[in-house]
Scaffold this motif. Structure first.
Motif, PDB file in Angstrom:
ATOM      1  N   GLN A  12      40.292  30.279  53.907  1.00 52.00           N
ATOM      2  CA  GLN A  12      41.035  31.161  53.014  1.00 52.00           C
ATOM      3  C   GLN A  12      41.996  30.390  52.129  1.00 52.00           C
ATOM      4  O   GLN A  12      42.227  30.766  50.983  1.00 52.00           O
ATOM      5  CB  GLN A  12      41.770  32.232  53.821  1.00 52.00           C
ATOM      6  N   HIS A  40      34.723  34.999  47.980  1.00 50.42           N
ATOM      7  CA  HIS A  40      34.944  35.687  49.256  1.00 50.42           C
ATOM      8  C   HIS A  40      33.687  35.640  50.126  1.00 50.42           C
ATOM      9  O   HIS A  40      33.781  35.618  51.354  1.00 50.42           O
ATOM     10  CB  HIS A  40      35.312  37.152  49.010  1.00 50.42           C
ATOM     11  N   THR A  94      43.324  49.608  47.236  1.00 47.00           N
ATOM     12  CA  THR A  94      43.829  48.247  47.043  1.00 47.00           C
ATOM     13  C   THR A  94      43.706  47.447  48.328  1.00 47.00           C
ATOM     14  O   THR A  94      43.316  46.270  48.311  1.00 47.00           O
ATOM     15  CB  THR A  94      45.302  48.286  46.586  1.00 47.00           C
ATOM     16  N   GLN A  95      44.013  48.073  49.447  1.00 51.08           N
ATOM     17  CA  GLN A  95      43.852  47.396  50.740  1.00 51.08           C
ATOM     18  C   GLN A  95      42.384  47.093  51.015  1.00 51.08           C
ATOM     19  O   GLN A  95      42.040  46.014  51.495  1.00 51.08           O
ATOM     20  CB  GLN A  95      44.416  48.273  51.861  1.00 51.08           C
ATOM     21  N   ASP A  98      40.804  43.898  49.557  1.00 53.46           N
ATOM     22  CA  ASP A  98      41.159  42.596  50.139  1.00 53.46           C
ATOM     23  C   ASP A  98      40.112  42.204  51.186  1.00 53.46           C
ATOM     24  O   ASP A  98      40.080  42.761  52.291  1.00 53.46           O
ATOM     25  CB  ASP A  98      42.550  42.676  50.761  1.00 53.46           C
ATOM     26  N   LYS A 103      42.420  41.429  57.092  1.00 58.42           N
ATOM     27  CA  LYS A 103      42.527  42.748  56.473  1.00 58.42           C
ATOM     28  C   LYS A 103      41.294  43.622  56.685  1.00 58.42           C
ATOM     29  O   LYS A 103      41.427  44.811  57.032  1.00 58.42           O
ATOM     30  CB  LYS A 103      42.843  42.608  54.985  1.00 58.42           C
ATOM     31  N   THR A 161      43.581  45.648  41.566  1.00 51.69           N
ATOM     32  CA  THR A 161      43.839  44.243  41.916  1.00 51.69           C
ATOM     33  C   THR A 161      43.886  43.403  40.641  1.00 51.69           C
ATOM     34  O   THR A 161      42.927  42.701  40.317  1.00 51.69           O
ATOM     35  CB  THR A 161      42.747  43.695  42.861  1.00 51.69           C
ATOM     36  N   GLN A 164      42.684  39.761  40.508  1.00 52.23           N
ATOM     37  CA  GLN A 164      41.262  39.453  40.651  1.00 52.23           C
ATOM     38  C   GLN A 164      40.441  39.768  39.397  1.00 52.23           C
ATOM     39  O   GLN A 164      39.240  39.518  39.363  1.00 52.23           O
ATOM     40  CB  GLN A 164      40.679  40.226  41.846  1.00 52.23           C
ATOM     41  N   HIS A 178      31.348  44.232  47.747  1.00 54.91           N
ATOM     42  CA  HIS A 178      32.325  44.855  48.647  1.00 54.91           C
ATOM     43  C   HIS A 178      31.670  45.994  49.433  1.00 54.91           C
ATOM     44  O   HIS A 178      31.832  46.113  50.652  1.00 54.91           O
ATOM     45  CB  HIS A 178      33.490  45.430  47.842  1.00 54.91           C
TER      46      HIS A 178
END
Length: 278
Positions: A12, A40, A94-95, A98, A103, A161, A164, A178
């Motif tokens: 990370q 990611h 938003t969470q 990540d 998270k 975000t 990003q 995602h």
């Protein structure tokens, strides 16, 4: 700290540098597979060799064409989220955006009913880390072929975000990586705790919809991501290491329940945010 935790944390730190550079050049040099713009999905090795990752070019068609009913549906879905911007559902989206662990594990803990972490469920935690890579990478054949522009760029808006957005502008919108990861997590977790399958699958659906709420993806991107997430989990059922981790994770969840362990997150607040429609 476990070896998984150490490796992920080191990766990370490296990810921050990758994101600063756009991640593209480093990801291309790392392997001979498709260009991977969002680093990611290269944080940690997955279960599958790149040649065994499901091929989105064989499983998905093109994104909606200009003037099509499918594109009109995408625009309608986007408009339906406009009132959520700045609301609790936007904050939850938003969470969900990540993808840096822990998270994602925290985001699915309420649905599972027990904490997903290195201390209590290390095999489950590691399974989720690996699934992120396999599911995310499965989307890149089509991403790279069509390089679809994301809704925030089309409409000259912002996302949940802002940090990003430079990466997102260079990373094809269709299908959603995602969403592929979130749906893969939901499916695997449902096998680990079938009595919580409704909660887990609902959370997986919401995880994908968070990308529409964030203005980072079109609805059809999310739909395609779910197909790739499901394809990834189906392929993993032929992988003995994944199956061993799945079985070990069941034991971890049972042990956590026996200890009456509960998620540290505010699950009532999460449920309220997920129920918000305006």
């Amino acid at each position: 700290m476990s070896r998984i935790g150490t490796a992920v944390r080191v990766a990370q730190v490296s990810l921050l540098a990758l994101l600063a550079l756009g991640g593209q050049a480093v990801a291309q040099a790392a392997d001979a597979g498709p260009k991977v713009t969002d680093a990611h999905f290269t944080i940690a090795p997955g279960y599958l060799e790149r040649a065994d990752v499901p091929n989105s070019l064989m499983l998905l068609g093109p994104p909606p064409a200009a003037g099509s009913a499918a594109l009109a549906r995408d625009e309608e879905a986007r408009r339906a989220t406009l009132d959520l911007r700045g609301a609790e559902r936007w904050k939850l989206a938003t969470q969900d955006a990540d993808l840096a662990f822990p998270k994602p594990a925290e985001n699915f803990s309420c649905a599972l009913g027990v904490p997903i972490d290195e201390a209590n469920t290390p095999r489950l935690y590691g399974l989720m880390v690996k699934l992120l890579s396999d599911a995310g990478l499965s989307t890149y054949g089509v991403k790279n072929k069509y390089e679809r522009t994301r809704p925030f760029a089309v409409h000259n808006e912002g996302t949940c975000t802002p940090d990003q957005e430079a990466i997102l502008r260079e990373d094809g919108s269709y299908p959603s990586g995602h969403t592929a990861a979130g749906w893969a997590w939901a499916l695997a977790l449902s096998e680990i705790a079938p009595d919580r399958s409704n909660e887990l699958l609902a959370r997986g659906i919401a995880f994908g919809q968070s990308r529409v709420v964030c203005d980072a993806h079109w609805q059809s991107d999310v739909d395609g991501g779910r197909i790739m997430g499901a394809a990834t989990v189906a392929r993993l059922h032929a992988d003995p290491v994944f199956l061993a981790d799945l079985n070990a994770a069941r034991g971890e969840v049972e042990a956590a329940r026996a200890k009456s362990l509960k998620p540290a997150q505010d699950c009532a607040a999460e449920a309220a945010a997920l129920s918000q429609t305006k």
